[in-house]
Design a protein around this motif. Structure first.
Motif, short mmCIF file in Angstrom:
data_model
loop_
_atom_site.label_atom_id
_atom_site.label_comp_id
_atom_site.label_asym_id
_atom_site.label_seq_id
_atom_site.Cartn_x
_atom_site.Cartn_y
_atom_site.Cartn_z
N SER A 55 34.76 35.52 64.78
CA SER A 55 33.44 35.95 65.26
C SER A 55 32.38 35.73 64.20
N VAL A 56 32.74 35.89 62.94
CA VAL A 56 31.79 35.63 61.85
C VAL A 56 31.42 34.15 61.84
N ASN A 57 32.44 33.30 61.89
CA ASN A 57 32.18 31.86 61.86
C ASN A 57 31.36 31.41 63.07
N ALA A 58 31.66 31.98 64.24
CA ALA A 58 30.89 31.63 65.43
C ALA A 58 29.45 32.08 65.29
N ALA A 59 29.24 33.30 64.77
CA ALA A 59 27.87 33.80 64.59
C ALA A 59 27.09 32.92 63.63
N LEU A 111 24.05 48.94 67.54
CA LEU A 111 24.83 47.92 66.86
C LEU A 111 25.21 46.85 67.88
N LEU A 112 25.60 45.69 67.38
CA LEU A 112 26.01 44.58 68.25
C LEU A 112 27.38 44.09 67.82
N HIS A 113 28.35 44.17 68.72
CA HIS A 113 29.70 43.67 68.47
C HIS A 113 29.79 42.23 68.96
N LEU A 114 29.93 41.30 68.04
CA LEU A 114 30.10 39.88 68.38
C LEU A 114 31.60 39.60 68.38
N ARG A 115 32.10 39.09 69.52
CA ARG A 115 33.55 39.00 69.68
C ARG A 115 33.96 37.79 70.51
N GLY A 116 35.27 37.58 70.61
CA GLY A 116 35.82 36.55 71.47
C GLY A 116 35.96 37.05 72.89
N GLU A 117 36.29 36.14 73.81
CA GLU A 117 36.38 36.53 75.22
C GLU A 117 37.58 37.43 75.49
N HIS A 118 38.59 37.36 74.62
CA HIS A 118 39.75 38.24 74.75
C HIS A 118 39.81 39.14 73.52
#
Length: 237
Positions: A55-59, A111-118
């Protein structure tokens, strides 16, 4: 190694020279990470939640500016976030520990949780229900993959196959695609990851004492040692 190639290579590089000299490493990612082409809006957001390095790398790839505090799960995610410029704080080794920390310390929100679809844990929902407003956004996909031809060939050989599994989803995928007859030695990062593996006909399954890369490396080291003793015909404890 069943993780995405870059993560697998990092894990192998951190194993001791002695362990690496005793094994032939086969890279066969059974999960592919694909960042989504989305816009991440952080106006009004007071902090980010990262529960994986993916998620860090995607952000970062989506241009999310590292100008907010980041609350992270585990040393790998925290280190990745710091390396990308975030003021990152490790607040636990699991999603459960992260939720407990945030509910105790109550940082400024939303806050914002940046995550994968699963994902597991329903972090945003549980925190919001407890009075700490947390939004969430999916920033990457996780696509399951079959074993590579090299890995598939190893599964039908005589030599032990040692497979470290780092998430329940990849463990389920591994359990579904394993059809080999080679002696199977498994390392799971957590009990939840181990559960899908109990249906397999394995020689030994070891669960890391903590869900961290350090404890996984230690578990792999012990299992390599046991497997080699079995190959030599020695008794294992």
């Amino acid at each position: 190694m069943t993780r995405p190639r870059a993560a697998s290579e990092r894990f192998v590089a951190q194993l001791s020279d002695r362990v690496r000299s005793r094994v032939d490493v086969i890279y066969s990612p059974i999960l592919e990470i694909r960042p989504l082409r989305v816009v991440v809006e952080t106006d009004g957001i007071r902090g980010l939640i990262f529960t994986s390095a993916n998620s860090v790398n995607a952000a970062a790839s989506l241009g999310v500016k590292p100008d907010l505090p980041a609350y992270c799960v585990g040393p790998a995610t925290t280190g990745t976030a710091k390396g990308a410029g975030w003021d990152a704080l490790m607040v636990g080794n699991t999603a459960e520990e992260l939720v407990a920390y945030l509910l105790k310390h109550r940082p400024e929100s939303p806050l914002l949780h940046l995550r994968g679809e699963h994902t597991r844990g329903n972090v945003a929902g549980r925190l919001t229900e407890s009075g700490l407003t947390v939004h969430e956004q999916i920033v990457y996909q996780q696509r399951l993959l079959p074993l590579t031809s090299e890995a598939a060939a190893a599964t039908s050989g005589d030599r032990p196959v040692l497979a470290p599994l780092f998430s329940p989803r990849t463990a389920r995928q591994f359990a579904e695609i394993w059809t080999g007859t080679a002696p199977l030695w498994l390392v799971a990062i957590s009990e939840a990851t181990a559960e899908p593996l109990y249906s397999l006909d394995y020689e030994r399954l070891k669960i890391a004492k903590e869900p961290t890369p350090k404890k996984m490396r230690k578990a792999v080291k012990k299992l390599v040692k046991h497997a080699m003793r079995v190959e030599r015909g020695e008794t294992t404890d």
